[in-house]
Design an enzyme around this catalytic site. Sequence first.
Site, PDB file in Angstrom:
ATOM      1  N   LYS A  21      24.373 -16.861   3.515  1.00 34.12           N
ATOM      2  CA  LYS A  21      24.854 -15.762   2.672  1.00 34.12           C
ATOM      3  C   LYS A  21      25.698 -14.784   3.494  1.00 34.12           C
ATOM      4  CE  LYS A  21      21.670 -12.549   1.022  1.00 34.12           C
ATOM      5  NZ  LYS A  21      22.156 -11.178   1.145  1.00 34.12           N
ATOM      6  N   SER A 165      22.114  -1.875  11.903  1.00 37.27           N
ATOM      7  CA  SER A 165      22.519  -2.482  10.633  1.00 37.27           C
ATOM      8  C   SER A 165      23.834  -3.219  10.801  1.00 37.27           C
ATOM      9  CB  SER A 165      22.672  -1.411   9.551  1.00 37.27           C
ATOM     10  OG  SER A 165      23.382  -1.949   8.455  1.00 37.27           O
ATOM     11  N   ASP A 320      15.008  -9.965   7.520  1.00 41.87           N
ATOM     12  CA  ASP A 320      14.942 -10.619   6.203  1.00 41.87           C
ATOM     13  C   ASP A 320      13.760 -11.578   6.084  1.00 41.87           C
ATOM     14  OD1 ASP A 320      17.144  -9.243   5.315  1.00 41.87           O
ATOM     15  OD2 ASP A 320      18.567 -10.826   5.824  1.00 41.87           O
TER      16      ASP A 320
HETATM   17  C1  S3P Z   1      23.043  -8.401   6.364  1.00 38.62           C
HETATM   18  C2  S3P Z   1      22.428  -7.493   7.177  1.00 38.62           C
HETATM   19  C3  S3P Z   1      21.046  -7.039   6.960  1.00 38.62           C
HETATM   20  C4  S3P Z   1      20.282  -7.993   6.067  1.00 38.62           C
HETATM   21  C5  S3P Z   1      21.049  -8.380   4.843  1.00 38.62           C
HETATM   22  C6  S3P Z   1      22.359  -9.053   5.231  1.00 38.62           C
HETATM   23  C7  S3P Z   1      24.427  -8.770   6.658  1.00 38.62           C
HETATM   24  O1  S3P Z   1      21.075  -5.766   6.337  1.00 38.62           O
HETATM   25  O2  S3P Z   1      19.045  -7.426   5.682  1.00 38.62           O
HETATM   26  O3  S3P Z   1      20.296  -9.305   4.072  1.00 38.62           O
HETATM   27  O4  S3P Z   1      24.950  -9.736   6.060  1.00 38.62           O
HETATM   28  O5  S3P Z   1      25.058  -8.106   7.492  1.00 38.62           O
HETATM   29  P1  S3P Z   1      21.249  -4.408   7.208  1.00 38.62           P
HETATM   30  O6  S3P Z   1      22.570  -4.418   7.832  1.00 38.62           O
HETATM   31  O7  S3P Z   1      21.104  -3.285   6.211  1.00 38.62           O
HETATM   32  O8  S3P Z   1      20.099  -4.440   8.186  1.00 38.62           O
END
Ligand code: S3P
Length: 435
Positions: A21, A165, A320
């Site tokens: 994803k 993040s 996750d």
């Molecule tokens: C993601 C980063 C994470 C993750 C999310 C997907 C990404 O979130 O929990 O499912 O694709 O960069 P955060 O950046 O808020 O930690």
Amino acid sequence: MQKRISPASAISGSLTLPGDKAISHRYAMIGAIAEGATRIHNYSTGGDCQSTLGCLRALGIEVERDGAEVVIHGRGLDGLREPAGDLDAENSGTTIRMLAGILAGQPFRSRMVGDESLTRRPMQRIMTPLGQMGADIRAREGKFPPLEIHGAPLHPIHYDLPVPSAQVKTCVLFAGLFAEGQTSVTEPVRTRDHTEIALGEFGADLTFTSIPGNISSRKITVAGRPRLTGRELVVPSDLSSAAFFLVAALLVPGSELSIRGVGLNPTRSALLDFLSGMGAKIRIPDLESVNGELMGEILVEYSPLRGGIIDGGLTAALIDEIPVLAVLGAATRDGITVRDASELRIKETDRIRTTVDNLRRMGVEAEELPDGLVVPGRQKFRAAQFESFGDHRIAMAFAVAALRGDGESTMDGAEAASVSFPGFWDTLALWGQAN
Ligand code: S3P
């Protein structure tokens, strides 16, 4: 939609899972601002990644999609068009936060909306750096979607990420593509680096600097106004989806499972190290690099596990996977403790609360902490009536728990799984007779 799940006797065989994803979102968004066609194989079929395609179409990008095969007809850095209506990110925090970085640099106004869950998720984390770069972003109560983004000529900044993040890091790096000069971001701990790898593949100029005295952090600098070129790319299968079946195999005695073509980027694969550290029999017989991303087959066998602690940088690396690891914790010898995970409270649901709620439904004792949870080991899994609370990872984590139940369980709101893994219930039905 309600699903019924029976206990399984073994989780064995061979699986291929949908595309990652996180990587799919990035390839589509960067493809849209690159010049020429980007052909993406094994694009995630999950709802979140379709939300990204919908937003790109509304921005004037021609997108062809045939199942997991996607072609994005990129129009270059200055090719997006002012959308006629709202851009709907639906349930996808990744879509709204990352695309906002691109929209901040456009010479037009756009408005991003989402579903009920997204409308409760905090956006200051991206509004602050984008505001510093010169964009004017308005939000409901100053922090929640809908986001009204008045794009502007951006100037480069250095941004110290206050939270680990990858979405915020990506948002700033994407905005940096539209600023004249060098934009940089320092992360407190290393988060998934798919954006850095993908930008490099499309031709952006990035540099990486280590931070003295902090080996888990680094500074990433991107040069503005690069020439990005459309590419042909293959998305590895999603390790975060594989996690549900890895845990299923580790929960049900007699299991022996192979999952092929899984993304094994080291910023994501801490899961495998953590499981192995608890005693899981996991092997990766082959490893290859595709478009800068590692992928390979994972072989897992049922193994009695010791238990473990997830905190600090490990929490960010496993963010996750924590709901399904909490389920696994109850079956280990010593249990699992999770700390430093207050970010979990602002995911699609408050995942500390929704995880503990479902654990208790199955008779598993669990303690909720402000920033985590404690799940003692050696507990019995009872059949239960689970609730997804509309959260895909909660639906899948407790469907897996039900495979070890002492009778038939049910999951209400089972459709939530389709946000990242539309074929989840059909795959589970191979062993758990989910119907
Ligand atoms: C993601 C980063 C994470 C993750 C999310 C997907 C990404 O979130 O929990 O499912 O694709 O960069 P955060 O950046 O808020 O930690």
